[in-house]
Design a protein around this motif. Structure first.
Motif, PDB file in Angstrom:
ATOM      1  N   PRO A  27     105.601  34.499  52.193  1.00  0.00           N
ATOM      2  CA  PRO A  27     106.920  34.829  51.629  1.00  0.00           C
ATOM      3  C   PRO A  27     106.881  35.311  50.182  1.00  0.00           C
ATOM      4  N   VAL A  28     105.820  34.980  49.439  1.00  0.00           N
ATOM      5  CA  VAL A  28     105.797  35.356  48.016  1.00  0.00           C
ATOM      6  C   VAL A  28     104.734  36.393  47.678  1.00  0.00           C
ATOM      7  N   VAL A  29     103.836  36.689  48.612  1.00  0.00           N
ATOM      8  CA  VAL A  29     102.698  37.554  48.286  1.00  0.00           C
ATOM      9  C   VAL A  29     103.150  38.933  47.822  1.00  0.00           C
ATOM     10  N   ASP A  30     104.090  39.559  48.521  1.00  0.00           N
ATOM     11  CA  ASP A  30     104.495  40.914  48.140  1.00  0.00           C
ATOM     12  C   ASP A  30     105.132  40.945  46.756  1.00  0.00           C
ATOM     13  N   ILE A  31     105.871  39.891  46.411  1.00  0.00           N
ATOM     14  CA  ILE A  31     106.459  39.834  45.069  1.00  0.00           C
ATOM     15  C   ILE A  31     105.362  39.686  44.029  1.00  0.00           C
ATOM     16  N   LEU A  32     104.438  38.760  44.269  1.00  0.00           N
ATOM     17  CA  LEU A  32     103.354  38.543  43.322  1.00  0.00           C
ATOM     18  C   LEU A  32     102.482  39.784  43.166  1.00  0.00           C
ATOM     19  N   ALA A  33     102.297  40.520  44.263  1.00  0.00           N
ATOM     20  CA  ALA A  33     101.379  41.666  44.252  1.00  0.00           C
ATOM     21  C   ALA A  33     101.894  42.822  43.403  1.00  0.00           C
ATOM     22  N   THR A  34     103.170  42.801  43.025  1.00  0.00           N
ATOM     23  CA  THR A  34     103.672  43.849  42.131  1.00  0.00           C
ATOM     24  C   THR A  34     103.093  43.696  40.724  1.00  0.00           C
ATOM     25  N   GLU A  35     102.604  42.493  40.392  1.00  0.00           N
ATOM     26  CA  GLU A  35     102.085  42.245  39.043  1.00  0.00           C
ATOM     27  C   GLU A  35     100.700  41.619  39.014  1.00  0.00           C
ATOM     28  N   ARG A  36     100.159  41.228  40.174  1.00  0.00           N
ATOM     29  CA  ARG A  36      98.885  40.531  40.210  1.00  0.00           C
ATOM     30  C   ARG A  36      98.011  41.071  41.347  1.00  0.00           C
ATOM     31  N   ASP A  37      96.713  40.935  41.156  1.00  0.00           N
ATOM     32  CA  ASP A  37      95.727  41.153  42.222  1.00  0.00           C
ATOM     33  C   ASP A  37      95.638  39.825  42.971  1.00  0.00           C
ATOM     34  N   VAL A  38      96.300  39.730  44.130  1.00  0.00           N
ATOM     35  CA  VAL A  38      96.531  38.455  44.808  1.00  0.00           C
ATOM     36  C   VAL A  38      95.461  38.226  45.876  1.00  0.00           C
ATOM     37  N   ILE A  39      94.767  37.095  45.762  1.00  0.00           N
ATOM     38  CA  ILE A  39      93.736  36.710  46.740  1.00  0.00           C
ATOM     39  C   ILE A  39      94.187  35.395  47.375  1.00  0.00           C
ATOM     40  N   ALA A  40      94.630  35.458  48.620  1.00  0.00           N
ATOM     41  CA  ALA A  40      95.066  34.265  49.352  1.00  0.00           C
ATOM     42  C   ALA A  40      93.954  33.870  50.309  1.00  0.00           C
ATOM     43  N   VAL A  41      93.525  32.619  50.244  1.00  0.00           N
ATOM     44  CA  VAL A  41      92.357  32.192  51.005  1.00  0.00           C
ATOM     45  C   VAL A  41      92.723  31.148  52.055  1.00  0.00           C
ATOM     46  N   ASP A  42      91.915  31.106  53.119  1.00  0.00           N
ATOM     47  CA  ASP A  42      91.885  29.963  54.029  1.00  0.00           C
ATOM     48  C   ASP A  42      90.805  29.019  53.522  1.00  0.00           C
ATOM     49  N   LEU A  43      91.176  27.793  53.176  1.00  0.00           N
ATOM     50  CA  LEU A  43      90.177  26.820  52.749  1.00  0.00           C
ATOM     51  C   LEU A  43      89.150  26.611  53.870  1.00  0.00           C
ATOM     52  N   PRO A  44      87.919  26.255  53.542  1.00  0.00           N
ATOM     53  CA  PRO A  44      86.919  26.013  54.591  1.00  0.00           C
ATOM     54  C   PRO A  44      87.401  24.962  55.595  1.00  0.00           C
ATOM     55  N   GLY A  45      87.291  25.298  56.878  1.00  0.00           N
ATOM     56  CA  GLY A  45      87.749  24.396  57.927  1.00  0.00           C
ATOM     57  C   GLY A  45      89.227  24.483  58.213  1.00  0.00           C
ATOM     58  N   PHE A  46      89.907  25.484  57.641  1.00  0.00           N
ATOM     59  CA  PHE A  46      91.336  25.694  57.870  1.00  0.00           C
ATOM     60  C   PHE A  46      91.585  27.180  58.109  1.00  0.00           C
ATOM     61  N   GLY A  47      92.710  27.487  58.781  1.00  0.00           N
ATOM     62  CA  GLY A  47      92.966  28.875  59.120  1.00  0.00           C
ATOM     63  C   GLY A  47      91.817  29.427  59.938  1.00  0.00           C
ATOM     64  N   VAL A  48      91.332  30.587  59.561  1.00  0.00           N
ATOM     65  CA  VAL A  48      90.201  31.171  60.289  1.00  0.00           C
ATOM     66  C   VAL A  48      88.894  31.055  59.509  1.00  0.00           C
ATOM     67  N   SER A  49      88.885  30.321  58.402  1.00  0.00           N
ATOM     68  CA  SER A  49      87.620  30.055  57.716  1.00  0.00           C
ATOM     69  C   SER A  49      86.826  29.014  58.503  1.00  0.00           C
ATOM     70  N   PRO A  50      85.540  29.261  58.740  1.00  0.00           N
ATOM     71  CA  PRO A  50      84.731  28.287  59.480  1.00  0.00           C
ATOM     72  C   PRO A  50      84.628  26.954  58.733  1.00  0.00           C
ATOM     73  N   ALA A  51      84.254  25.937  59.474  1.00  0.00           N
ATOM     74  CA  ALA A  51      84.001  24.633  58.874  1.00  0.00           C
ATOM     75  C   ALA A  51      82.843  24.720  57.883  1.00  0.00           C
ATOM     76  N   LEU A  52      82.815  23.776  56.957  1.00  0.00           N
ATOM     77  CA  LEU A  52      81.673  23.686  56.060  1.00  0.00           C
ATOM     78  C   LEU A  52      80.414  23.350  56.859  1.00  0.00           C
ATOM     79  N   PRO A  53      79.274  23.862  56.447  1.00  0.00           N
ATOM     80  CA  PRO A  53      78.022  23.524  57.146  1.00  0.00           C
ATOM     81  C   PRO A  53      77.642  22.068  56.898  1.00  0.00           C
TER      82      PRO A  53
END
Length: 276
Positions: free
Chosen positions: A46-72
């Motif tokens: 909901p906020v990324v497009d607003i932030l992206a007008t003024e910032r280089d926005v990097i939104a991450v999936d923490l390890p083991g969440f979203g589509v980021s793999p689990a920690l080894p």
């Protein structure tokens, strides 16, 4: 764009390779967005497009969440390890001390990155780590219940509930003050993300002993707390201000634990103001 990056992280048995999924959009000074436990990077949509007008926005999936793999094996889901992961992540992407904004677990991590002077500013929305023991047990009990329900509920039932405002409230009212504003597709996706989060149990266990007790000197810190946060109650924001006395403590009227969806314009403004 959506991408993944792999990089080495120190471990007792030798460097381990960690892979993190992220999206990157916009232009300006870099801003790292960190979500809460059981969530995924789409919490920030909901906020990324607003932030992206003024910032280089990097939104991450923490390890083991979203589509980021689990920690080894050999890497723990604790605060020092996760801090090391995102120090290495920023170096892999050539991010020179980005601004950091985080919600809940992500807010705690953003503050720790700030304490270690790895970021140039911190905006923490309802950050973990400022609870009393009773408040921690209460919050963890709710999180475990949400996790259990998400894992037991068949997908067709989740999809059916998400189609109505009442159903979206049943699924997400613990984290949103206005769950009807969340789209049906987003509610389905985050319910599946909670059910499938391979890092959830170990992260929650590691969080049982976490208290944030150190100041974060020399960088701007903003702490925002929703007036309708029923998961981490807002008096924890007063404690955070005592621990970090130079922080700006901002009230987020009508917002719940994940305020980005409840009032995107307000939350984006708080993050942009805090990352000047």
């Amino acid at each position: 764009m959506s991408a993944t990056v792999s990089f080495p992280v120190p471990a007792p048995s030798g460097p381990q390779t960690v892979t993190v999924s992220y999206t990157r959009v916009g232009a300006g000074e870099p801003l790292l967005l960190l979500h809460g436990i059981g969530h995924h990077r789409q919490a920030w949509d909901p906020v990324v497009d607003i932030l992206a007008t003024e910032r280089d926005v990097i939104a991450v999936d923490l390890p083991g969440f979203g589509v980021s793999p689990a920690l080894p094996d050999g890497l723990a889901y604790d605060l020092p390890t996760t801090t090391a992961v995102f120090d290495a992540f920023c170096r892999a992407l050539d991010l020179d001390r980005p601004h950091a904004a985080g919600n809940s677990l992500g807010g705690l991590l953003a503050l720790e990155l700030g304490r270690e002077k790895l970021v140039r500013s911190v905006t923490a929305l309802s950050p973990a780590g400022f609870w009393s023991e009773a408040e921690r047990r209460y919050a963890f009990g709710i999180l475990l219940t949400m996790r259990r329900i998400s894992r037991r509920m068949p997908l067709p039932m989740v999809e059916r509930l998400a189609r109505s405002a009442a159903g979206r409230a049943a699924l997400t009212s613990t984290i949103y003050a206005h769950p009807a504003r969340r789209s049906p597709d987003a509610v389905v996706a985050e319910t599946l993300a909670l059910a499938g989060a391979t890092g959830f149990d170990q992260t929650l266990r590691a969080g049982g002993s976490v208290l944030f007790t150190d100041d974060v000197p020399d960088i701007p810190v903003t702490i925002g707390w929703g007036t309708r946060d029923w998961l981490l109650v807002r008096r924890q924001g007063v404690r955070a201000k005592r621990v970090i006395p130079r922080a700006r403590l901002v009230r987020l009227p009508g917002c719940g634990h994940c305020p980005m969806n409840d009032d995107p314009a307000l939350v984006a403004r708080v993050i942009l103001d805090g990352s000047r």
